[in-house]
Scaffold this motif. Structure first.
Motif, short mmCIF file in Angstrom:
data_model
loop_
_atom_site.label_atom_id
_atom_site.label_comp_id
_atom_site.label_asym_id
_atom_site.label_seq_id
_atom_site.Cartn_x
_atom_site.Cartn_y
_atom_site.Cartn_z
N THR A 4 5.96 -24.11 46.19
CA THR A 4 6.54 -24.45 44.90
C THR A 4 7.68 -25.41 45.18
OG1 THR A 4 8.20 -22.69 45.00
CG2 THR A 4 6.04 -22.13 44.05
N PRO A 5 8.22 -26.11 44.19
CA PRO A 5 9.35 -27.01 44.44
C PRO A 5 10.51 -26.31 45.15
CG PRO A 5 8.45 -27.45 42.27
CD PRO A 5 7.72 -26.24 42.79
N ARG A 6 10.85 -25.10 44.72
CA ARG A 6 11.97 -24.39 45.33
C ARG A 6 11.64 -23.91 46.74
NH1 ARG A 6 17.28 -24.83 43.87
NH2 ARG A 6 17.44 -24.96 41.60
N SER A 7 10.43 -23.41 46.96
CA SER A 7 10.09 -22.91 48.30
C SER A 7 10.01 -24.04 49.31
CB SER A 7 8.77 -22.12 48.26
OG SER A 7 7.67 -22.97 47.96
N GLU A 29 20.29 -33.96 41.03
CA GLU A 29 19.69 -35.19 40.47
C GLU A 29 18.44 -34.88 39.67
OE1 GLU A 29 19.27 -38.83 42.56
OE2 GLU A 29 20.93 -38.40 43.94
N LEU A 30 17.72 -33.83 40.09
CA LEU A 30 16.50 -33.47 39.36
C LEU A 30 16.85 -32.82 38.02
CD1 LEU A 30 14.36 -32.08 42.30
CD2 LEU A 30 13.90 -34.14 40.99
N ARG A 31 18.04 -32.17 37.94
CA ARG A 31 18.61 -31.64 36.70
C ARG A 31 17.87 -30.43 36.13
NH1 ARG A 31 20.07 -37.12 33.23
NH2 ARG A 31 21.45 -38.05 34.80
N SER A 32 16.79 -30.04 36.73
CA SER A 32 16.05 -28.92 36.15
C SER A 32 15.10 -28.34 37.20
CB SER A 32 15.26 -29.38 34.93
OG SER A 32 14.31 -28.40 34.53
N ASP A 33 14.79 -27.06 37.06
CA ASP A 33 13.75 -26.46 37.90
C ASP A 33 12.36 -26.79 37.37
OD1 ASP A 33 15.66 -25.39 39.49
OD2 ASP A 33 15.06 -23.29 39.24
N ASN A 34 12.33 -27.32 36.19
CA ASN A 34 11.05 -27.61 35.55
C ASN A 34 10.55 -29.00 35.99
OD1 ASN A 34 8.82 -27.27 33.92
ND2 ASN A 34 9.85 -28.09 32.09
N VAL A 35 10.34 -29.11 37.31
CA VAL A 35 9.82 -30.37 37.88
C VAL A 35 8.60 -30.04 38.72
CG1 VAL A 35 12.04 -31.57 37.91
CG2 VAL A 35 11.39 -30.13 39.84
N LEU A 37 6.01 -30.40 42.12
CA LEU A 37 6.15 -30.48 43.57
C LEU A 37 6.19 -31.95 44.01
CD1 LEU A 37 6.25 -28.89 46.23
CD2 LEU A 37 3.75 -29.03 46.33
N GLU A 38 5.42 -32.79 43.32
CA GLU A 38 5.39 -34.21 43.66
C GLU A 38 6.75 -34.85 43.43
OE1 GLU A 38 2.95 -35.86 45.17
OE2 GLU A 38 1.95 -33.91 45.28
N ASP A 39 7.44 -34.43 42.37
CA ASP A 39 8.77 -34.97 42.09
C ASP A 39 9.74 -34.63 43.22
OD1 ASP A 39 8.02 -36.05 39.65
OD2 ASP A 39 8.57 -34.23 38.54
N VAL A 40 9.67 -33.39 43.73
CA VAL A 40 10.57 -32.96 44.80
C VAL A 40 10.24 -33.70 46.09
CG1 VAL A 40 11.31 -31.01 46.21
CG2 VAL A 40 10.93 -30.70 43.76
N LYS A 41 8.97 -33.82 46.40
CA LYS A 41 8.56 -34.54 47.62
C LYS A 41 9.04 -35.98 47.57
CE LYS A 41 4.12 -34.01 48.36
NZ LYS A 41 2.69 -33.73 48.03
N LEU A 59 3.83 -29.35 54.83
CA LEU A 59 2.80 -28.99 53.85
C LEU A 59 1.60 -28.28 54.48
CD1 LEU A 59 2.88 -32.19 51.61
CD2 LEU A 59 3.87 -29.94 51.12
N THR A 60 1.43 -28.46 55.81
CA THR A 60 0.35 -27.74 56.49
C THR A 60 0.83 -26.42 57.06
OG1 THR A 60 0.79 -28.95 58.55
CG2 THR A 60 -0.90 -29.85 57.08
N GLY A 61 2.10 -26.08 56.84
CA GLY A 61 2.62 -24.80 57.28
C GLY A 61 3.16 -24.77 58.69
#
Length: 493
Positions: A4-7, A29-35, A37-41, A59-61
């Motif tokens: 997830t974005p947070r993890s 800068e993202l201003r919200s958790d409602n983004v 995974l692509e936005d975080v990457k 991403l492959t662990g």
């Protein structure tokens, strides 16, 4: 593993790839958790907190391989069967280095670990502008690694793929850098054993640097099966060449042969050796001499360039350059002549020819002289002085090859042949005597230039009115007088 974005940002923190301050700024800068995974990457990459290489591993662990000691891995810049090389940065100082890491499949084999560490120990001795510097050896039980100079540039192989072929001046500069690095290592008693285009790094400034000294040095060459099991293709090539020519493993002349292979490739855009993955073909020694000469592939290069390449690629190691330093001298001389073609050419070594100013003449017009000499400077001075007198001059560094040009079924190749014994020694003597004895050559004049100290050659020479010796050093005038006398056309009766 699904992130997830947070993890994902938490994993970045757990692996110490970015600070908590930097990660907090990302979320600010993202201003919200409602983004997504692509936005975080995209944000992590844009801010330089992660590289694509690091992100792909995340991403492959993958949890390992982001740090080696204090060095954080940024990108992988090279990979072979033995090790991987990464661009890395010191976490405290910010110094950019290359980190070479032994592959995991070799870490349980003490002989492979020792070979890897041996390369590092050898490299610590080699501090030279044309050799990649090794700064540190770390025998980490989890993953042994070397810390090396990072070279901003590409391998010679990568550049050649784009450029296809180098101009002669640039190509000679590459060969000069390679020879300079090899010469320094040779003086330390170290041979390379893995010379190939991908082991020459070309800095953005144009300077070439050698890397990977000694990786093939421990390869077993005791049998065909052992050679076939060598760890790399070039290790097989070295083993096959050395067994085929009867030299010991580690002979510096094997390195010189593969410098010739690279010189041929750089100047022609074509490989001298047949490129194949088939190991049985690599073991076939005919591939080391069964290819067209550089002069057949590329026309109109300076004669000295052909001479250097041919000598480096001699199958017989006795006819090859004996040290990298000897080849370096000839390459530097060829570069100087390209840069200053009108400079006076002189010989300053023991077989010096005294150069004197003489008026132009055409005494040799319509006559051909063949010179058999291995040293480039002497070739050049003889060619220049005789051509000024109207002679057509043919040059060969190999006496056997020169003799092969005279056959019973073909017209005479030269009006006189000159063998130079100071460097060629017994090879010149044998060729001179053979030439004076063969039915189809015995009536063709021949001269052998001999150092007075070479008494065994003087005593062993079969001389006659048409086959004479001249002492070294000599004046060009003396050689011209001998040529004029021996090639004088007798009037018909």
């Amino acid at each position: 593993m699904e992130f997830t974005p947070r993890s994902l940002t938490q994993r970045v923190l757990d692996l110490d790839l970015a600070s908590s301050v930097d990660v907090d700024r990302v979320w600010t800068e993202l201003r919200s958790d409602n983004v997504s995974l692509e936005d975080v990457k995209a944000m992590l990459l844009r801010k330089g907190l992660l590289t694509n290489f690091q992100l792909d591993r995340l991403l492959t662990g993958e949890r390992l391989g982001y740090y080696y000691g204090p060095y954080k891995v940024l990108y992988m810049i090279g990979a072979g069967t033995f090790a991987r090389v990464f661009r890395a940065v010191h976490r405290d100082t910010g110094r950019v280095v290359a980190v070479k890491v032994l592959r995991s499949r070799h870490r349980g084999d003490m002989s492979q670990i020792e070979q890897f560490l041996r390369e590092g120990r050898m490299g610590l001795q080699l501090r030279h502008p044309n050799i990649v510097t090794i700064h540190e050896i770390v025998n980490d039980p989890r993953a042994p690694y070397l810390v090396m100079e990072f070279v901003e540039g590409e391998t010679l192989r990568e550049i050649l793929k784009i450029r296809k072929q180098f101009a002669v001046r640039e190509g000679l500069q590459v060969v000069q850098d390679i020879c300079a690095g090899l010469d320094f290592a040779h003086q330390k008693g170290i041979s390379h054993r893995d010379l190939k285009l991908s082991n020459v790094l070309v800095h953005s400034s144009g300077r070439c640097k050698l890397v990977d000294f000694g990786l093939a040095a421990l390869a077993d060459t005791s049998s065909d099966k052992a050679i076939a099991d060598c760890p790399s293709a070039r290790a097989i090539d070295y083993a096959a060449l050395e067994r085929g020519t009867g030299v010991r493993k580690g002979d510096t002349r094997s390195d010189i042969y593969f410098v010739g292979v690279m010189m041929y490739n750089v100047l022609s855009g074509k490989p001298a050796l047949v490129e194949t993955r088939e190991r049985s073909q690599r073991l076939n020694v005919t591939r080391f001499h069964d290819f067209p000469s550089l002069s057949e592939v590329v026309k109109e290069l300076p004669e000295s360039v052909y001479t250097i390449c041919n000598k480096a690629l001699e199958f017989d190691p006795e006819k090859r350059y004996q040290t990298p330093g000897a080849m370096l001298v000839d390459v530097q001389s060829a570069i100087k002549k390209l840069d200053n073609p009108e400079a006076e050419k002189r010989i300053t070594q023991r077989h010096e020819i005294m150069v004197i100013d003489e008026e132009e003449a055409k005494e040799g017009e319509g006559k051909t002289v063949m010179i058999v000499e291995s040293k480039q400077e002497l070739q050049d001075i003889l060619r220049e002085k005789l051509k000024k007198r109207g002679y057509r001059v043919l040059i060969y560094s190999d006496p056997d090859r020169a003799l092969s040009k005279f056959t019973p079924d073909e017209s005479v190749q030269a009006d006189c042949i000159v063998f130079c014994a100071p460097d060629l020694g017994n090879l010149a003597l044998q060729a001179f005597n053979t030439f004076s004895e063969q039915e189809h050559t015995k009536d063709i004049p021949a001269i052998m230039l001999v150092d007075p100290k070479q008494q065994h050659i003087i005593r062993g020479a079969n001389t006659s009115a048409k086959h004479v010796l001249l002492p070294m050093p000599l004046k060009v005038r003396e050689l011209r007088q001998a040529l004029a006398k021996l090639t004088e056309k007798k009037p018909a009766i």
